[in-house]
Scaffold this active site. Sequence first.
Site, mmCIF file in Angstrom:
data_model
loop_
_atom_site.group_PDB
_atom_site.id
_atom_site.type_symbol
_atom_site.label_atom_id
_atom_site.label_comp_id
_atom_site.label_asym_id
_atom_site.label_seq_id
_atom_site.Cartn_x
_atom_site.Cartn_y
_atom_site.Cartn_z
ATOM 1 N N SER A 48 0.836 -1.215 0.000
ATOM 2 C CA SER A 48 0.000 0.000 0.000
ATOM 3 C C SER A 48 0.863 1.254 0.000
ATOM 4 O O SER A 48 0.597 2.220 -0.742
ATOM 5 C CB SER A 48 -0.888 0.017 1.243
ATOM 6 O OG SER A 48 -1.809 -1.032 1.202
ATOM 7 N N ARG B 250 1.522 4.305 -2.989
ATOM 8 C CA ARG B 250 1.280 5.718 -2.681
ATOM 9 C C ARG B 250 2.560 6.545 -2.834
ATOM 10 O O ARG B 250 2.501 7.737 -3.181
ATOM 11 C CB ARG B 250 0.695 5.837 -1.273
ATOM 12 C CG ARG B 250 -0.760 5.332 -1.212
ATOM 13 C CD ARG B 250 -1.128 4.872 0.172
ATOM 14 N NE ARG B 250 -2.557 4.600 0.346
ATOM 15 C CZ ARG B 250 -3.155 3.440 0.039
ATOM 16 N NH1 ARG B 250 -2.471 2.446 -0.513
ATOM 17 N NH2 ARG B 250 -4.455 3.274 0.259
ATOM 18 N N GLY C 69 -5.750 -3.961 -7.851
ATOM 19 C CA GLY C 69 -6.943 -3.178 -7.535
ATOM 20 C C GLY C 69 -6.592 -1.824 -6.948
ATOM 21 O O GLY C 69 -7.257 -0.826 -7.225
ATOM 22 N N ARG D 8 -13.451 -7.205 -11.084
ATOM 23 C CA ARG D 8 -13.666 -6.600 -9.758
ATOM 24 C C ARG D 8 -14.515 -5.317 -9.836
ATOM 25 O O ARG D 8 -14.465 -4.590 -10.819
ATOM 26 C CB ARG D 8 -12.300 -6.331 -9.092
ATOM 27 C CG ARG D 8 -11.584 -7.646 -8.809
ATOM 28 C CD ARG D 8 -10.305 -7.470 -8.059
ATOM 29 N NE ARG D 8 -10.525 -6.971 -6.718
ATOM 30 C CZ ARG D 8 -9.534 -6.591 -5.899
ATOM 31 N NH1 ARG D 8 -8.277 -6.669 -6.314
ATOM 32 N NH2 ARG D 8 -9.799 -6.163 -4.697
ATOM 33 N N SER E 187 -13.528 0.909 3.028
ATOM 34 C CA SER E 187 -12.550 0.690 1.963
ATOM 35 C C SER E 187 -11.539 1.822 1.891
ATOM 36 O O SER E 187 -11.895 2.968 1.566
ATOM 37 C CB SER E 187 -13.250 0.559 0.605
ATOM 38 O OG SER E 187 -12.277 0.619 -0.428
ATOM 39 N N ASP F 9 -6.705 -8.119 4.613
ATOM 40 C CA ASP F 9 -5.900 -8.916 3.684
ATOM 41 C C ASP F 9 -5.328 -10.173 4.343
ATOM 42 O O ASP F 9 -4.691 -10.995 3.667
ATOM 43 C CB ASP F 9 -4.743 -8.076 3.137
ATOM 44 C CG ASP F 9 -5.249 -6.988 2.191
ATOM 45 O OD1 ASP F 9 -6.350 -7.134 1.641
ATOM 46 O OD2 ASP F 9 -4.530 -5.986 2.020
ATOM 47 N N LYS G 14 -12.206 -9.678 -3.430
ATOM 48 C CA LYS G 14 -10.753 -9.415 -3.469
ATOM 49 C C LYS G 14 -10.179 -10.064 -4.745
ATOM 50 O O LYS G 14 -10.908 -10.328 -5.688
ATOM 51 C CB LYS G 14 -10.100 -9.953 -2.197
ATOM 52 C CG LYS G 14 -10.531 -9.191 -0.942
ATOM 53 C CD LYS G 14 -9.991 -7.771 -0.958
ATOM 54 C CE LYS G 14 -10.446 -6.970 0.245
ATOM 55 N NZ LYS G 14 -10.105 -5.557 0.126
ATOM 56 N N ARG H 77 -12.336 -14.848 -1.655
ATOM 57 C CA ARG H 77 -11.449 -15.489 -0.666
ATOM 58 C C ARG H 77 -12.211 -16.372 0.317
ATOM 59 O O ARG H 77 -11.620 -17.255 0.939
ATOM 60 C CB ARG H 77 -10.633 -14.427 0.073
ATOM 61 C CG ARG H 77 -9.542 -13.883 -0.823
ATOM 62 C CD ARG H 77 -8.622 -12.901 -0.136
ATOM 63 N NE ARG H 77 -7.512 -12.600 -1.031
ATOM 64 C CZ ARG H 77 -6.753 -11.516 -0.940
ATOM 65 N NH1 ARG H 77 -6.954 -10.634 0.010
ATOM 66 N NH2 ARG H 77 -5.765 -11.330 -1.799
ATOM 67 N N ARG I 151 -2.335 -14.313 -2.019
ATOM 68 C CA ARG I 151 -2.402 -14.555 -0.563
ATOM 69 C C ARG I 151 -2.937 -15.952 -0.254
ATOM 70 O O ARG I 151 -2.587 -16.549 0.769
ATOM 71 C CB ARG I 151 -3.240 -13.477 0.115
ATOM 72 C CG ARG I 151 -2.683 -12.069 -0.098
ATOM 73 C CD ARG I 151 -3.149 -11.072 0.920
ATOM 74 N NE ARG I 151 -2.899 -9.706 0.474
ATOM 75 C CZ ARG I 151 -1.718 -9.082 0.506
ATOM 76 N NH1 ARG I 151 -0.647 -9.703 0.969
ATOM 77 N NH2 ARG I 151 -1.591 -7.840 0.079
HETATM 78 C C1 S3P Z 1 -5.615 -1.406 0.061
HETATM 79 C C2 S3P Z 1 -6.846 -1.446 0.657
HETATM 80 C C3 S3P Z 1 -7.604 -2.684 0.884
HETATM 81 C C4 S3P Z 1 -6.712 -3.917 0.732
HETATM 82 C C5 S3P Z 1 -5.828 -3.838 -0.466
HETATM 83 C C6 S3P Z 1 -4.921 -2.626 -0.380
HETATM 84 C C7 S3P Z 1 -4.960 -0.107 -0.131
HETATM 85 O O1 S3P Z 1 -8.639 -2.779 -0.061
HETATM 86 O O2 S3P Z 1 -7.512 -5.086 0.667
HETATM 87 O O3 S3P Z 1 -5.027 -5.007 -0.549
HETATM 88 O O4 S3P Z 1 -3.742 -0.069 -0.414
HETATM 89 O O5 S3P Z 1 -5.643 0.918 0.024
HETATM 90 P P1 S3P Z 1 -10.080 -2.124 0.206
HETATM 91 O O6 S3P Z 1 -9.858 -0.711 0.468
HETATM 92 O O7 S3P Z 1 -10.846 -2.380 -1.040
HETATM 93 O O8 S3P Z 1 -10.628 -2.868 1.392
#
Ligand code: S3P
Length: 435
Positions: A24, A28, A96, A124, A168, A316, A343, A347, A388
């Site tokens: 994550s 960013r 995603g 998705r 989310s 996750d 996901k 899952r 995962r």
């Molecule tokens: C993430 C947020 C989560 C997580 C994903 C990474 C992120 O998803 O499951 O692996 O980096 O913001 P959601 O925000 O859809 O729950």
Amino acid sequence: MNKKYIVHPGGKITGELRVPGDKSISHRSIMLGALAEGTTEVTGFLEGEDALATLAAFRTMGVHIIGPDKGKVTIHGVGMHGLKAPATALDLGNSGTSMRLLSGLLAAQDFDVTLTGDKSLSGRPMKRVTDPLALMGAEIETNEGKPPLNIHGGKQLKGIDYELPMASAQVKSCLLLAGMYANGKTSVTEPAPTRDHTERMLGGMGYPLQQQGSTVTIEGGAKLTATRIDVPADISSATFFMVAAAIAPGSDVTLKHVGINPTRIGVINILKQMGADISLTNQAETGGEPVADIRVQYAPLKGIQIPQEQVPLAIDEFPALFIAAACAEGQTVLTGAEELRVKESDRIQVMADGLTTLGIDAQPTADGIVINGGIIGSGEVDSHGDHRIAMSFAMAALQAGGTIQINDCANVATSFPGFVELAMQAGLNIEEIDD
Ligand code: S3P
């Protein structure tokens, strides 16, 4: 080419390990570093396919990025309005996070862009981002709510007050990124706390935002200033070794320099409640994110009712936690986790199928699962291309009666390059075979 894992039973997990950088935060770091004024130096960057897809997307939009080289990336920021129209669609692979965050950021640019992904990502849900972005004035076409996303640029966005229908971080972050370009204020209220890496990094790069209770507010028109970003090791990757040590007698492992942001530590809280022996040392803060070394020593686990408030904080980590539940004494019940169905794979179903194949009583429900701890057998399970899930079943072999074969494992490279080597070093008897 695909991969499969053959994992032989038994063994224990020991030693000091450093797992790759946080996914994550790596995403960013590229996005905000690209939009900043000045040069952002990133260390500990995750050289996995997902974060590399984000990096490649920004290169395609004209950002000069050096690396990654042993986790070091140098991003020459182009400023808030310096991105260039890409000559091609941006292929975000399995990621995603890339697609949802970029949809917000790119909805506000003055060029058109198309975002595509692999088979999993193409299935998705994207309305969760395109609906609120449309309220802000964005114009995005989807394929019945799914990728590809055709984003029509040149729109002046306006701020909105938005209550997230689901917990989310991706949707929250998408709207905050769009909010940087909107007229006025954008407020996002979340139903439960989710990871706040975007907010922390925005703050660290000098972009003002206000947090009040469960609402975060950003106003358009400010700027980002380049900085140094030290990406901690990913607690989501550390999780596989934490669970492994928690289920295999004789284990004693220390995961070094792991991010322990309070919005990410559900796995520690849940494992501790199950009876795991976990201790944190060397606690420190790096680049606005808390880190620690996490030591896990084997201790017998018991089944629990997983507290609802921990669900977004461990979102996750459930595939690995289901393996812990399979090895625990008694029943583990998860509810309120319907997000797991959308996901990288479903899952809940994919884990229930694999656990059942291995002889564990695992009953999927609409929003969770009921797992009765038992004896893990041997067998062949399918990860459905979900990184995962592949890594979780690999760890199950530590407590299995025979060999576990896991199919469709190539996507482990999206989040955990070097997984097999590190797992072998730690004590897992795993072979990777080209398929
Ligand atoms: C993430 C947020 C989560 C997580 C994903 C990474 C992120 O998803 O499951 O692996 O980096 O913001 P959601 O925000 O859809 O729950």
